[in-house]
Scaffold this motif. Structure first.
Motif, PDB file in Angstrom:
ATOM      1  N   ASP A  32      -2.259  -2.609   2.853  1.00  0.00           N
ATOM      2  CA  ASP A  32      -1.817  -1.788   1.730  1.00  0.00           C
ATOM      3  C   ASP A  32      -2.157  -2.453   0.398  1.00  0.00           C
ATOM      4  N   ASP A  33      -1.737  -3.713   0.188  1.00  0.00           N
ATOM      5  CA  ASP A  33      -2.020  -4.414  -1.067  1.00  0.00           C
ATOM      6  C   ASP A  33      -3.519  -4.591  -1.266  1.00  0.00           C
ATOM      7  N   PHE A  34      -4.198  -4.911  -0.203  1.00  0.00           N
ATOM      8  CA  PHE A  34      -5.640  -5.112  -0.218  1.00  0.00           C
ATOM      9  C   PHE A  34      -6.346  -3.834  -0.656  1.00  0.00           C
ATOM     10  N   LEU A  35      -5.982  -2.718  -0.069  1.00  0.00           N
ATOM     11  CA  LEU A  35      -6.603  -1.438  -0.373  1.00  0.00           C
ATOM     12  C   LEU A  35      -6.286  -0.996  -1.796  1.00  0.00           C
ATOM     13  N   ILE A  36      -5.042  -1.118  -2.207  1.00  0.00           N
ATOM     14  CA  ILE A  36      -4.633  -0.716  -3.552  1.00  0.00           C
ATOM     15  C   ILE A  36      -5.417  -1.485  -4.611  1.00  0.00           C
TER      16      ILE A  36
END
Length: 86
Positions: A17-21
């Protein structure tokens, strides 16, 4: 036809999630893509215990999927790029 992928697929690891955002934010900040043309908010029913909750989930179109796929440097991303260009 439009293809959309949820912001965080259910099978994704926690860090995803953090990576994609971070990558999506960079795509918008660089002006590569516009948010209005790549994001769809779709009402999705989710079960929480015995309740069914309707939430607006952000889904990204194929342009965003490809853009993020080409920004990431990993073995899986390399396999994705090979697949996308063949």
């Amino acid at each position: 036809m439009k293809i959309y992928l949820p912001k965080t697929p259910a099978s994704a690891p926690e860090f995803f999630d953090d990576f994609l955002i971070r990558h999506i934010k960079n795509v918008f900040e660089s002006g590569e893509l516009k948010e209005m043309s790549t994001v769809a908010k779709i009402a999705t029913v989710q079960k929480e215990g015995k309740r069914e909750i309707i939430r607006d989930i952000e889904y990204f179109n194929l342009d965003m999927i490809l853009s993020v796929g080409y920004r990431v440097n990993s073995k899986q991303a390399t396999q994705f790029r090979i697949w996308a260009t063949n």
